[in-house]
Write a protein that holds these residues in place. Sequence first.
Motif, PDB file in Angstrom:
ATOM      1  N   LEU A 101       0.835  -1.199   0.000  1.00  0.00           N
ATOM      2  CA  LEU A 101       0.000   0.000   0.000  1.00  0.00           C
ATOM      3  C   LEU A 101       0.867   1.245   0.000  1.00  0.00           C
ATOM      4  O   LEU A 101       0.608   2.196  -0.759  1.00  0.00           O
ATOM      5  CB  LEU A 101      -0.914  -0.005   1.230  1.00  0.00           C
ATOM      6  N   GLY A 102       1.913   1.251   0.829  1.00  0.00           N
ATOM      7  CA  GLY A 102       2.794   2.409   0.862  1.00  0.00           C
ATOM      8  C   GLY A 102       3.436   2.676  -0.483  1.00  0.00           C
ATOM      9  O   GLY A 102       3.535   3.834  -0.920  1.00  0.00           O
ATOM     10  N   GLN A 240       0.216   3.568   7.089  1.00  0.00           N
ATOM     11  CA  GLN A 240      -0.523   3.509   8.345  1.00  0.00           C
ATOM     12  C   GLN A 240      -1.352   4.768   8.577  1.00  0.00           C
ATOM     13  O   GLN A 240      -2.443   4.708   9.143  1.00  0.00           O
ATOM     14  CB  GLN A 240       0.412   3.234   9.530  1.00  0.00           C
ATOM     15  N   GLN A 241      -0.875   5.907   8.104  1.00  0.00           N
ATOM     16  CA  GLN A 241      -1.695   7.115   8.195  1.00  0.00           C
ATOM     17  C   GLN A 241      -3.006   6.928   7.434  1.00  0.00           C
ATOM     18  O   GLN A 241      -4.094   7.263   7.929  1.00  0.00           O
ATOM     19  CB  GLN A 241      -0.938   8.325   7.645  1.00  0.00           C
ATOM     20  N   HIS A 242      -2.908   6.376   6.236  1.00  0.00           N
ATOM     21  CA  HIS A 242      -4.088   6.123   5.416  1.00  0.00           C
ATOM     22  C   HIS A 242      -5.035   5.148   6.112  1.00  0.00           C
ATOM     23  O   HIS A 242      -6.252   5.364   6.152  1.00  0.00           O
ATOM     24  CB  HIS A 242      -3.643   5.570   4.068  1.00  0.00           C
ATOM     25  N   LEU A 243      -4.494   4.096   6.685  1.00  0.00           N
ATOM     26  CA  LEU A 243      -5.318   3.068   7.325  1.00  0.00           C
ATOM     27  C   LEU A 243      -5.995   3.593   8.587  1.00  0.00           C
ATOM     28  O   LEU A 243      -7.167   3.283   8.841  1.00  0.00           O
ATOM     29  CB  LEU A 243      -4.452   1.847   7.645  1.00  0.00           C
ATOM     30  N   LEU A 244      -5.276   4.376   9.375  1.00  0.00           N
ATOM     31  CA  LEU A 244      -5.865   4.946  10.580  1.00  0.00           C
ATOM     32  C   LEU A 244      -7.007   5.893  10.240  1.00  0.00           C
ATOM     33  O   LEU A 244      -8.012   5.967  10.966  1.00  0.00           O
ATOM     34  CB  LEU A 244      -4.797   5.671  11.403  1.00  0.00           C
ATOM     35  N   GLN A 250      -5.710  -2.254  13.422  1.00  0.00           N
ATOM     36  CA  GLN A 250      -4.875  -3.451  13.395  1.00  0.00           C
ATOM     37  C   GLN A 250      -4.972  -4.086  12.002  1.00  0.00           C
ATOM     38  O   GLN A 250      -6.053  -4.125  11.399  1.00  0.00           O
ATOM     39  CB  GLN A 250      -5.358  -4.446  14.452  1.00  0.00           C
ATOM     40  N   VAL A 251      -3.833  -4.574  11.514  1.00  0.00           N
ATOM     41  CA  VAL A 251      -3.785  -5.249  10.219  1.00  0.00           C
ATOM     42  C   VAL A 251      -2.975  -6.523  10.355  1.00  0.00           C
ATOM     43  O   VAL A 251      -1.919  -6.540  10.991  1.00  0.00           O
ATOM     44  CB  VAL A 251      -3.152  -4.347   9.134  1.00  0.00           C
ATOM     45  N   GLU A 272       7.092   5.183  16.370  1.00  0.00           N
ATOM     46  CA  GLU A 272       6.383   5.685  15.197  1.00  0.00           C
ATOM     47  C   GLU A 272       5.304   4.736  14.692  1.00  0.00           C
ATOM     48  O   GLU A 272       4.612   5.057  13.721  1.00  0.00           O
ATOM     49  CB  GLU A 272       7.379   5.942  14.061  1.00  0.00           C
ATOM     50  N   LEU A 273       5.162   3.587  15.332  1.00  0.00           N
ATOM     51  CA  LEU A 273       4.117   2.655  14.902  1.00  0.00           C
ATOM     52  C   LEU A 273       2.868   2.934  15.715  1.00  0.00           C
ATOM     53  O   LEU A 273       2.802   2.630  16.907  1.00  0.00           O
ATOM     54  CB  LEU A 273       4.582   1.206  15.091  1.00  0.00           C
TER      55      LEU A 273
END
Length: 566
Positions: A101-102, A240-244, A250-251, A272-273
């Motif tokens: 995704l990134g 992770q920004q997109h997912l949040l 959680q993934v 940073e996680l």
Amino acid sequence: MNTKFSWSLIASACATLALTSPVAQAEAQLYHNFTGYTFSGQDGAALDLHSFNHMVVEDGKIVATGNANLAQQFPDARSVNLQGRIVLPGLIDAHGHIHGLGENLVQVDLRGINNRTATVAKVANYADANLELEWVLGRGWNQVNWPTRDYPNRQDLDEVINDRPVFLVRIDAHAAWVNTHALELAGIDKDTPDPDGGQILRDSDGNATGILIDTAMELVRQHIPEPTQEARLQAVNMAQQHLLELGLTQVLDAGASAAQLDDYRQLNERGELNMRVNAMISASDPSLSELLSAGVYESDDHKVRIGNVKMYGDGALGSRGARLIEPYSDEPDNYGLLITPAERVRALFEDIHQAGFQISYHAIGDYPNQLALDEFARIIENDASIDSLGQYRHRIEHAQIVRVEDIPRFAELGIIPSMQPTHATSDMNMAEDRVGSERIAGAYAWRSFIDSGSIIAAGSDFPVELANPFYGIHAAVTRQDRNGQPVEGWYPEQALTLVESLRSFTLDAAYSGFTDSYTGTLEAGKYADFIVIDRDPFKISNKDLWRIKVLSTYVAGEQVYQHSNR
């Protein structure tokens, strides 16, 4: 799998899309003025969905949920007014690809384009705008959505880009479309044999057309420069920004290399996680034996878990790489491809099981689904102390085309079907063409799995599909796309209820990754992973479920995303 420009673009984007700084926590917080929903009890059907309107959080975990009486019980807690909004447990994607995704966020996005000409034009415009790129990379094309449904070829790309190699991954990640420059760089000509588990599509003269199926993709992909670790970390931060923002806390990352596993540990050590990553080791990684010997890993804060191994059985249905027992209905000489030979599947199953790791086996077609079930049964036969593998929580990823008589075997053997609802609504325009009217009865058969006693772990398979979990919930409940088609739903008898769908994206997804003891519900003792949304899913029409917006996301009681227009 990117170039200098792409990864520098990630770095600059990360500077502008920095994650929301966690809110400093008081000794305890009392959240109130909201309507919350959560499950309680055991996994599966024996669950109670109940509502509450107050929640106390301390040190990142839930102390209590209930009503206004909690205000008297915790008079010193800091009051947090949620403005009458709706609260759900943090949603969990049981099958996604974070690094992928990134990477996709900075490549040319070809998703949803409905013809070949427009697809080529977008690639050409992207290449012209990014002349620094050594490679032109992209993803998302889908010839099934084009008028002719024919595969494209290298000449289409050669006409607009012939000075640099082009590598465009199909939407399902099981085929690539490349130009002649890329083929020449890889040394692919009419004498190049098809690799095991892959196919080089050829024209009538035997020349490569520019379409590479499954393992044949690696013939070109191995020449694409690898990113540095810092570039990979920046990509994960973007993902992770997109997912949040979408409400995913959680993934389960479906197949990570040793280097990518280290990325998650590094990010967590840096602080940073901001979400939980339950990573599956890629079975093809050269370090597999060492990783298995090291045992299951879990960080103290439960942000990173590594206890699962992902292996590929076959390809995908759209590219006819899914392996079928009988030939494709629309290509009678084609059975699809088996990526991992059957004897290797047996050896891997034994090694992974004996090492105490979960098995996650990718199976789209009915052949690898049957093969995996047979191998799971063999594990039971060889160990008299086991009558079910339920305690091990082994999984079959996708379980997409399954013989009807094999569906009950999942529950009988204790195997979890990890399924992605939006695959059905994306594939419905070609799935029956591929497998015919009889085999479709066991395809995307969520209701049949639930009724036979299975627990479904739901996900999206992002970036194959869009990561928004509410798109998946909508698809599971309506069996429709987001345009409301087909009107009555595609094989609507296989739909889930809203409660079942929400459960599959929360507690059952957590259960499928051994994180249900501390995530998946909003109950005392579990982490305060929750989301605030703009409307009540139980009070709106099912057709509008996909429209739900996330206003804020919390992980371990810390706000890690807030909508700017709230």
